[in-house]
Write a protein that holds these residues in place. Structure first.
Motif, short mmCIF file in Angstrom:
data_model
loop_
_atom_site.label_atom_id
_atom_site.label_comp_id
_atom_site.label_asym_id
_atom_site.label_seq_id
_atom_site.Cartn_x
_atom_site.Cartn_y
_atom_site.Cartn_z
N TYR A 10 -26.16 -9.38 15.61
CA TYR A 10 -27.46 -9.46 16.28
C TYR A 10 -28.14 -10.74 15.83
CZ TYR A 10 -29.66 -8.07 11.84
OH TYR A 10 -30.08 -8.03 10.52
N ASN A 11 -29.27 -11.04 16.40
CA ASN A 11 -30.00 -12.27 16.06
C ASN A 11 -30.89 -12.01 14.85
OD1 ASN A 11 -31.02 -14.85 16.15
ND2 ASN A 11 -32.60 -14.34 17.67
N GLY A 12 -30.29 -12.02 13.68
CA GLY A 12 -31.03 -11.74 12.46
C GLY A 12 -30.26 -12.21 11.24
N VAL A 13 -30.94 -12.19 10.09
CA VAL A 13 -30.34 -12.76 8.87
C VAL A 13 -29.18 -11.94 8.33
CG1 VAL A 13 -32.44 -13.98 8.21
CG2 VAL A 13 -32.09 -11.63 7.42
N GLY B 290 -23.91 -8.71 11.17
CA GLY B 290 -22.49 -8.53 10.86
C GLY B 290 -22.16 -8.33 9.40
N GLN B 291 -23.15 -8.25 8.54
CA GLN B 291 -22.89 -8.15 7.11
C GLN B 291 -22.58 -6.71 6.68
OE1 GLN B 291 -25.89 -10.03 4.68
NE2 GLN B 291 -25.65 -12.01 5.68
N ASP C 113 -21.88 -0.74 12.94
CA ASP C 113 -20.66 -1.05 13.68
C ASP C 113 -19.46 -0.28 13.13
OD1 ASP C 113 -19.30 -2.84 15.69
OD2 ASP C 113 -18.21 -3.45 13.88
N GLN C 114 -19.46 -0.07 11.79
CA GLN C 114 -18.32 0.60 11.15
C GLN C 114 -18.73 1.10 9.78
OE1 GLN C 114 -14.99 -2.03 10.71
NE2 GLN C 114 -13.68 -0.53 9.71
N VAL D 190 -15.81 -9.07 3.81
CA VAL D 190 -16.45 -9.81 2.73
C VAL D 190 -17.77 -9.13 2.37
CG1 VAL D 190 -17.46 -12.03 2.06
CG2 VAL D 190 -15.38 -11.97 3.46
N VAL D 191 -17.82 -8.52 1.19
CA VAL D 191 -19.04 -7.87 0.70
C VAL D 191 -19.71 -8.82 -0.27
CG1 VAL D 191 -20.00 -5.82 -0.41
CG2 VAL D 191 -17.91 -5.61 0.97
#
Length: 212
Positions: A73-76, A79-80, A153-154, A193-194
């Motif tokens: 999404y458009n944020g900091v 996908g993390q 997402d997961q 990647v955590v």
């Protein structure tokens, strides 16, 4: 396994009531600038409060915890990988309640079933202007995760043993906000990647486990 897990959570509850490893342990997983540019974020607004849930449970003869991958999404934090958690709401009496509520909303962990053991050191996430309390709790069974399709997402299940294995602690260069290069220590979890705040909070938790 049940007896061993019970002894573990009793030990952990006692350990969390004592002096914590704190920011020194968190800083072991702190990303560092990889170029001449200074990665600066100036937040003039009041800092927001949040809570995240580090949930422990027995599975396959080991102790596991869940992490979650956020959608793009458009944020900091797009996908993390993170702990379940979020912003404190007006109806939350405290940050423990915030962490439990978010755990239920995001990944389906029944808040009224979680036994809270204590908390780690508060962590300030500069990128999103949050001060976060990592709440440690447990279930004596493996939960059935139900991910919120808008928030998650997961769901990733990872054992403490995996995180303690130095072969799974790595470092790589990351491009942040399209222009800042960071050298980031991270935990490799199923190829994900955590890094960042989640890795720093995990670092404090794992230091306690190693000490014990």
């Amino acid at each position: 396994m049940h007896d061993q897990f019970e002894k573990f959570v009793i030990w952990l509850e006692n350990r969390l009531s004592q002096s914590l490893p704190g920011h020194e342990a968190q800083m072991l997983m702190m990303p560092k600038s990889a170029d001449a540019k200074n990665f600066r974020i100036n937040n003039r607004k009041p800092i927001k409060l949040g809570g995240v849930l580090l949930l422990l449970y027995p599975h396959e003869g080991k102790v596991f915890l869940p992490l979650m991958k956020r959608p793009e999404y458009n944020g900091v934090h797009s996908g993390q990988i993170s702990f379940p958690g979020g912003k404190m709401e007006d109806d939350d009496p405290d940050l423990i309640s915030t962490a439990l509520r978010e755990g239920e909303e995001e990944v389906g962990i029944a808040a009224d079933q979680v036994k809270v053991l204590g908390s780690l050191t508060e962590h300030v996430i500069v990128a999103s202007n949050f001060k976060v309390l990592p709440v440690v709790g447990y279930l004596d069974y493996r939960p059935e995760f139900v991910a919120d399709k808008h928030e998650v997402d997961q769901v990733l299940e990872v054992s403490i043993d995996h995180l303690l294995d130095n072969q799974n602690r790595k470092e790589k260069e990351l491009l942040v906000r399209g222009s800042y290069r960071l050298m980031a220590p991270y935990y490799d979890v199923q190829g994900h990647v955590v890094w960042g705040a989640t890795a720093m909070m995990l670092s404090e938790f794992l230091m306690m486990i190693r000490e014990g």
